[in-house]
Design a protein around this motif. Structure first.
Motif, short mmCIF file in Angstrom:
data_model
loop_
_atom_site.label_atom_id
_atom_site.label_comp_id
_atom_site.label_asym_id
_atom_site.label_seq_id
_atom_site.Cartn_x
_atom_site.Cartn_y
_atom_site.Cartn_z
N ASP A 50 0.85 -1.19 0.00
CA ASP A 50 0.00 0.00 0.00
C ASP A 50 0.88 1.24 0.00
O ASP A 50 1.59 1.51 0.97
N LYS B 244 -2.22 0.65 -4.63
CA LYS B 244 -1.79 -0.65 -4.13
C LYS B 244 -1.22 -1.49 -5.27
O LYS B 244 -1.62 -1.36 -6.40
N GLY C 248 2.13 -1.01 5.75
CA GLY C 248 1.66 -0.92 4.37
C GLY C 248 2.62 -1.51 3.38
O GLY C 248 2.21 -2.03 2.33
#
Length: 468
Positions: A80, A152, A239
């Motif tokens: 992410d 993403k 992330g």
């Protein structure tokens, strides 16, 4: 050289080559790559030759990635990159990596949903191999659609190749190049996402740990001294599935965690570090560093520090009779407050920095040493600092490092208020206490240190007018 990326019927992406091309092409890009890779080495500054190599290299990589994606089934949560704020995906990915992690340059390219992320690690000046002395890490991925503005990417694979200076120059012209003065970059940390199972292990561990020492009434929390506090931290970036260790301070000397495993109650953290911890039955864990034998030294999660008393790391500085020692005549002439500090250690020396202001130094090995500042006129005694890099006598400030490594922290001599933090891409093995020169000149700091490629760098940094 780049030819190493095409051995065994594979491209630089590590996937099998295929003649199926998604768009018209005049010829197989792999063959075109072979034809174009020689010219930049012969003519390093020929931009046309560099352009031809760049196009052929990208075409070959995307062709290999296309075949790889046909067989790829995602089994892990995507990386992410956050909200790009309207910036094109390739720029967002490149800057998110190139603006945070240690590399000579970073570049991302996107075709449809296919992504190539190039991370280039340049050879040092001591490495004279211009043909294969650089490292090029290529991450292959696919953009993942989803709700919201977050970008993403499925991480499909990763390859590392040894490449020439010419290849690095050709591919790096449209890359993100980090600034050596960028305080946001984690120098020494490469962009290396952990496997999902490894990140899950490290993510289950507490973030901050404090050392324990045995006291008269049981274990106490060891506070340490400025610049060498006995704490360590696990820093995490969920992330991107990355984690690393930091010693003494959260922004201290970083140690990457390229892998994390667990066997019974022992976590293996990176390069030989072992953490033994049974959270359900023991409040403390034991950390062994590198080749350290045995279970290791005791630590507790900082969140549990309130359950223990706090212990001083240096002898108590209480008034009373100074222990008898074989003082020299010069030492006997020192103020009593200064001799009291010297009496706490075996090897010692004192120096008057200005009328009434002294530094008492204690040695504990190489590199190891402690300094305490004594203001006789003002009745002030500082904390004990570990290996100060420089002292501002007029402004009563001290330059510190963390266990001999970056960053350089400027703090008040007696109140320890932080004036400034300076982080630079110093060499991995550099002990700043031995390899760097830090000199105060009025409200400026003159630095001299070896950079990541072992070149001596000199610069002048302006200090703020007041603490941050």
């Amino acid at each position: 050289m780049i030819a190493a990326c095409s051995r065994g019927g594979t491209g630089c992406g590590g996937a099998k080559q295929t003649s199926a091309v998604a768009r018209p092409a005049p010829e197989d890009p792999t063959g075109r790559l072979e034809a174009t890779r020689r010219e930049p080495a012969k003519q390093p500054w020929d931009t046309a030759a560099q352009d031809a190599l760049e196009r052929a290299w990208l075409d070959a990589e995307f062709l290999a990635l296309e075949a790889e994606l046909k067989e790829h089934e995602s089994k892990a949560a995507p990386l992410d990159f956050g909200d790009c704020g309207g910036v094109p995906a390739k720029d967002c990915i490149a800057r998110r990596i190139g603006g945070r992690y240690d590399s000579a340059w970073t570049r991302a390219e996107v075709r449809g949903t296919a992504v190539l992320l190039l991370v280039f690690h340049a050879r040092s000046d001591h490495e004279e191999d211009t043909e294969s002395g650089n490292e090029l890490v290529v991450f292959h991925g696919r953009l993942v659609p989803g709700p919201g503005a977050a970008l993403k990417m499925d991480l499909v694979s990763r390859t590392l190749s040894r490449v020439s200076d010419a290849v690095g120059t050709a591919l790096g012209r449209r890359a993100v190049v980090p600034s050596p003065k960028d305080s946001d970059i984690l120098w020494g940390i490469r962009f290396e996402p952990l496997a999902p199972e490894s990140f899950a292990l490290v993510d289950s561990l507490p973030d901050a740990w404090a050392a324990l020492v045995s006291g008269e009434n049981g274990d106490v929390v060891h506070e340490g001294v400025p610049g060498n506090r006995d704490r360590w931290f696990i820093l995490k970036e969920p992330g991107l599935r990355m984690a690393w260790l930091s010693w003494s301070e959260r922004d201290g000397r970083f140690e990457p965690l390229p892998q994390v495993t667990k066997k019974r109650n022992t976590y293996h953290l990176g390069d030989g570090n072992r953490l033994y911890w049974r959270p359900d039955s023991e409040s403390k864990g034991y950390l062994a560093l590198g080749a350290q034998e045995g279970r290791g030294d005791p630590y507790i999660p900082v969140a549990r520090a309130g359950d223990y008393a706090s212990g001083d790391s240096v002898p108590s500085k209480t008034a009373g009779e100074i222990p008898e020692q074989d003082w020299s005549d010069a030492e006997r002439a020192l103020p009593e407050e200064v001799r009291r500090e010297l009496a706490t250690c075996t090897w010692h020396e004192a120096e008057e920095l200005k009328p009434g202001l002294y530094v008492a130094r204690c040695g504990c090995g190489n590199p190891c040493g402690y300094s305490t500042f004594v203001d006789v006129k003002g009745g002030r005694v500082s904390s004990t600092f570990w290996l100060p890099l420089g002292v501002d006598v007029r402004g009563e400030r001290v330059a510190l490092s963390t266990r001999g490594s970056m960053p350089i922290r400027i703090v008040g001599m007696f109140d320890e208020r932080e004036w400034m933090v300076i982080r630079r891409p110093a060499g991995d093995a550099t002990e700043l206490s031995q390899g760097a020169e830090v000199t105060f000149q009025g409200n400026q700091l003159r630095l001299k240190y070896p950079d990541r490629r072992w070149k001596d760098v000199e610069e002048v940094v302006k200090l703020p007018e007041r603490p941050e």
